[in-house]
Design a protein around this motif. Structure first.
Motif: not given
Length: 185
Positions: A3, A19, A21, A26, A56, A72, A82, A84, A88
């Motif tokens: 990513i 998705t 995070i 991050y 975002e 994200i 994280a 998914l 996605w």
């Protein structure tokens, strides 16, 4: 999953619409990505707790030979993986066979641990005495057999044929189905 130029470990969650995070991920792997203020998206955990959305971003994503720019959502949670989400999964086609490889030592199966339970023939209760008490005046009731799942029908038919062939049912000390119903009288 790569990513925005950083490799990020993710957990696939079919229950997550987007998705997600956590801020911990991050800050450690994606701090170079500029976040825009959060939209009106509201997120809840499986247990119903609200998650505060920090921001975002649309980020470049690479998985194998696939590439896409995807959104994200960064949430104010320091710990956790994280996630998914389905947004996605609609774009990135996962190599499921590589994701679900189980590695480790082979453990014995239940059949190997308890061979006497899974041996051929009818089993008996040894070393114990059983007493069955019935209500005064109790009458036997006949119940039609429950339908068998179509997927199991062939195995059940095969087992019944094998038992009929060996006449196992007639040798049991407890009465068979044919002796408990009105047809068996």
């Amino acid at each position: 999953m790569n990513i925005a130029g950083s490799d990020v470990d993710m957990e696939v969650d079919m229950g997550a619409a987007v998705t997600v995070i956590p801020t911990g991920v991050y800050q450690s792997a994606l701090s170079h990505v500029q976040l825009s203020p959060p939209s009106s998206v509201r997120l809840q955990t499986y247990s119903g707790e609200s998650l505060e959305v920090r921001g975002e971003a649309d980020v470049p994503v690479r998985y194998g030979n696939q590439f896409a720019v995807l959104k994200i959502v960064v949430v104010d949670v320091n710990k956790g993986p994280a996630i998914l989400g389905r947004s996605w999964l609609q774009v990135i086609h996962m190599d499921w066979s590589s994701l679900f490889q189980v590695q480790g030592e082979k453990r014995p199966s239940l059949v190997e641990w308890f061979p006497a339970l899974f041996g051929p023939g009818v089993g008996t209760l040894a070393g114990s005495q059983v007493r069955i008490t019935l209500k005064e005046g109790a009458q036997p009731k006949f119940y039609r057999p429950r339908p068998i799942l179509y997927a199991l029908q062939e195995k059940v038919d095969s087992e019944l044929a094998k038992r009929r062939h060996t006449e196992t049912c007639g040798k049991q000390s407890v009465g068979c189905a044919h002796s408990s119903g009105p047809e068996g009288r």
